[in-house]
Design a protein around this motif. Structure first.
Motif, mmCIF file in Angstrom:
data_model
loop_
_atom_site.group_PDB
_atom_site.id
_atom_site.type_symbol
_atom_site.label_atom_id
_atom_site.label_comp_id
_atom_site.label_asym_id
_atom_site.label_seq_id
_atom_site.Cartn_x
_atom_site.Cartn_y
_atom_site.Cartn_z
ATOM 1 N N VAL A 1 45.111 46.831 47.617
ATOM 2 C CA VAL A 1 45.221 45.835 46.526
ATOM 3 C C VAL A 1 45.643 46.716 45.287
ATOM 4 C CG1 VAL A 1 44.043 43.586 47.267
ATOM 5 C CG2 VAL A 1 42.882 45.503 45.949
ATOM 6 N N ALA A 2 46.166 46.232 44.081
ATOM 7 C CA ALA A 2 46.622 47.174 43.116
ATOM 8 C C ALA A 2 46.321 46.215 41.781
ATOM 9 C CB ALA A 2 48.088 47.601 43.335
ATOM 10 N N SER A 3 46.223 47.147 40.787
ATOM 11 C CA SER A 3 45.817 46.707 39.454
ATOM 12 C C SER A 3 46.325 47.704 38.417
ATOM 13 C CB SER A 3 44.565 46.203 39.103
ATOM 14 O OG SER A 3 44.263 45.465 37.871
ATOM 15 N N SER A 4 46.758 47.337 37.155
ATOM 16 C CA SER A 4 46.902 48.161 36.076
ATOM 17 C C SER A 4 46.169 47.336 34.698
ATOM 18 C CB SER A 4 48.466 48.487 36.007
ATOM 19 O OG SER A 4 49.291 47.212 35.713
ATOM 20 N N VAL A 5 45.467 46.640 35.006
ATOM 21 C CA VAL A 5 44.819 45.802 33.870
ATOM 22 C C VAL A 5 43.590 46.564 33.577
ATOM 23 C CG1 VAL A 5 43.921 43.702 33.138
ATOM 24 C CG2 VAL A 5 46.094 43.587 34.332
ATOM 25 N N GLN B 1 30.465 44.230 36.509
ATOM 26 C CA GLN B 1 31.430 43.122 37.101
ATOM 27 C C GLN B 1 32.301 43.656 38.218
ATOM 28 O OE1 GLN B 1 32.705 40.315 33.984
ATOM 29 N NE2 GLN B 1 30.960 40.793 32.898
ATOM 30 N N PRO B 2 32.691 42.986 39.159
ATOM 31 C CA PRO B 2 33.911 43.394 40.075
ATOM 32 C C PRO B 2 35.284 43.683 39.315
ATOM 33 C CG PRO B 2 32.666 41.446 41.035
ATOM 34 C CD PRO B 2 32.284 41.660 39.633
ATOM 35 N N VAL C 1 38.955 42.949 39.032
ATOM 36 C CA VAL C 1 40.043 41.953 39.665
ATOM 37 C C VAL C 1 41.299 42.522 39.794
ATOM 38 C CG1 VAL C 1 40.891 39.578 39.175
ATOM 39 C CG2 VAL C 1 38.560 39.979 38.492
ATOM 40 N N PHE C 2 41.998 42.178 40.810
ATOM 41 C CA PHE C 2 43.268 42.821 40.973
ATOM 42 C C PHE C 2 44.487 41.949 40.941
ATOM 43 C CE2 PHE C 2 40.252 45.416 42.873
ATOM 44 C CZ PHE C 2 40.451 46.783 42.602
ATOM 45 N N GLN C 3 45.541 42.238 40.581
ATOM 46 C CA GLN C 3 46.833 41.424 40.348
ATOM 47 C C GLN C 3 47.457 41.312 41.734
ATOM 48 O OE1 GLN C 3 47.532 44.412 37.919
ATOM 49 N NE2 GLN C 3 47.400 43.411 36.002
ATOM 50 N N GLU C 4 47.628 42.344 42.275
ATOM 51 C CA GLU C 4 48.550 42.300 43.607
ATOM 52 C C GLU C 4 48.094 42.598 44.688
ATOM 53 O OE1 GLU C 4 52.593 44.481 44.434
ATOM 54 O OE2 GLU C 4 51.719 45.069 42.637
ATOM 55 N N ALA C 5 48.104 42.134 45.917
ATOM 56 C CA ALA C 5 47.673 42.255 47.214
ATOM 57 C C ALA C 5 48.840 43.208 47.989
ATOM 58 C CB ALA C 5 47.323 41.103 48.177
ATOM 59 N N LEU C 6 48.951 44.329 48.077
ATOM 60 C CA LEU C 6 49.770 45.017 48.876
ATOM 61 C C LEU C 6 50.001 44.618 50.399
ATOM 62 C CD1 LEU C 6 49.283 48.521 47.079
ATOM 63 C CD2 LEU C 6 50.829 46.669 46.648
ATOM 64 N N HIS C 7 48.833 44.103 50.924
ATOM 65 C CA HIS C 7 48.730 43.633 52.460
ATOM 66 C C HIS C 7 47.341 42.856 52.260
ATOM 67 C CE1 HIS C 7 49.308 43.474 56.626
ATOM 68 N NE2 HIS C 7 48.113 43.668 56.624
ATOM 69 N N ASN C 8 47.536 41.743 52.819
ATOM 70 C CA ASN C 8 46.299 40.869 52.769
ATOM 71 C C ASN C 8 46.571 39.481 53.591
ATOM 72 O OD1 ASN C 8 43.701 39.939 52.124
ATOM 73 N ND2 ASN C 8 44.045 38.923 50.389
ATOM 74 N N HIS C 9 47.395 39.603 54.655
ATOM 75 C CA HIS C 9 47.774 38.859 55.489
ATOM 76 C C HIS C 9 46.663 37.641 55.925
ATOM 77 C CE1 HIS C 9 51.661 40.141 55.205
ATOM 78 N NE2 HIS C 9 51.514 41.420 55.676
ATOM 79 N N GLN C 10 45.696 38.059 56.078
ATOM 80 C CA GLN C 10 44.515 37.224 56.578
ATOM 81 C C GLN C 10 43.781 36.697 55.349
ATOM 82 O OE1 GLN C 10 44.363 40.539 57.758
ATOM 83 N NE2 GLN C 10 45.267 40.209 59.908
ATOM 84 N N GLY C 11 43.862 37.045 54.183
ATOM 85 C CA GLY C 11 43.428 36.466 53.033
ATOM 86 C C GLY C 11 41.953 36.766 52.697
ATOM 87 N N HIS C 12 41.455 37.975 53.465
ATOM 88 C CA HIS C 12 39.917 38.041 53.332
ATOM 89 C C HIS C 12 39.579 38.776 52.141
ATOM 90 C CE1 HIS C 12 39.584 37.977 58.049
ATOM 91 N NE2 HIS C 12 40.547 37.088 57.471
ATOM 92 N N PHE C 13 40.560 39.187 51.405
ATOM 93 C CA PHE C 13 40.464 39.889 49.965
ATOM 94 C C PHE C 13 40.663 38.621 48.966
ATOM 95 C CE2 PHE C 13 40.919 41.991 45.954
ATOM 96 C CZ PHE C 13 39.927 42.928 46.225
ATOM 97 N N LEU D 1 41.864 37.964 45.376
ATOM 98 C CA LEU D 1 42.338 38.602 44.102
ATOM 99 C C LEU D 1 41.550 37.972 42.906
ATOM 100 C CD1 LEU D 1 45.975 38.654 45.101
ATOM 101 C CD2 LEU D 1 44.735 40.669 44.633
ATOM 102 N N ALA D 2 41.252 36.918 42.949
ATOM 103 C CA ALA D 2 40.571 35.879 41.762
ATOM 104 C C ALA D 2 39.165 36.727 41.418
ATOM 105 C CB ALA D 2 40.537 34.653 42.042
ATOM 106 N N THR D 3 38.609 37.025 42.456
ATOM 107 C CA THR D 3 37.253 37.758 42.243
ATOM 108 C C THR D 3 36.955 39.098 42.464
ATOM 109 O OG1 THR D 3 36.489 37.363 44.499
ATOM 110 C CG2 THR D 3 36.099 35.564 42.976
ATOM 111 N N GLY D 4 38.096 39.644 43.092
ATOM 112 C CA GLY D 4 38.010 41.230 43.578
ATOM 113 C C GLY D 4 36.955 41.701 44.635
ATOM 114 N N VAL D 5 36.615 40.606 45.455
ATOM 115 C CA VAL D 5 35.739 40.956 46.349
ATOM 116 C C VAL D 5 36.509 40.603 47.938
ATOM 117 C CG1 VAL D 5 33.620 39.954 47.389
ATOM 118 C CG2 VAL D 5 33.835 39.925 44.953
#
Length: 139
Positions: free
Chosen positions: A18-22, A29-30, A32-44, A46-50
């Motif tokens: 996952v990537a972020s530039s914010v 605090q965790p 938080v990332f804006q972009e999933a480069l690969h997260n097909h199963q959805g286990h990451f 993005l809203a919580t960063g976990v």
């Protein structure tokens, strides 16, 4: 001698780069990332960063941070316990901060990258982050 074809099975648990530039959140605090480069199963999440482990096994988890006129201090966290920390500061050029760990994860374990600086300390320049995890060996 017969050569048997090698078949590479796709991983049951794909990677989660996952990537972020914010800017960073406040301390402890965790991130938080804006972009999933690969997260097909959805286990990451993005809203919580976990990342929440669903397939137990040995994982390679790490991060790469590019700084420009900024400071950073992060902790790699597993279930609320800091596994690794890194910091860097650069005033007039670019700097790279990286860290990783090989860790055994059980189903339900949570892994995240956590800010360790006050928010104002990391808002000066730019920061780009890649956070990733790869299943090396499933149980």
């Amino acid at each position: 001698m017969d050569i048997l074809p090698i078949r590479i099975e796709p991983s049951v648990q794909g990677p989660f780069p996952v990537a972020s530039s914010v800017g960073f959140p406040g301390p402890s605090q965790p991130i938080v990332f804006q972009e999933a480069l690969h997260n097909h199963q959805g286990h990451f999440d993005l809203a919580t960063g976990v990342f929440t482990c669903t397939v137990p096994g040995l994982y390679h988890v790490g991060f790469d941070i590019a700084l420009f006129q900024n400071a950073v201090k992060v902790g790699l966290m597993k279930n609320g316990i800091q596994i690794r920390d890194k910091q860097g500061e650069v005033s007039d050029s670019h700097e790279q901060v990286s860290g990783s760990s090989i860790m055994q994860l059980e189903k339900g374990d949570k892994v995240w990258l956590e800010s360790k600086l006050h928010q104002a300390e990391s808002e000066k320049g730019t920061i780009q982050i890649i956070f990733y995890g790869i299943l090396l060996d499933g149980n």
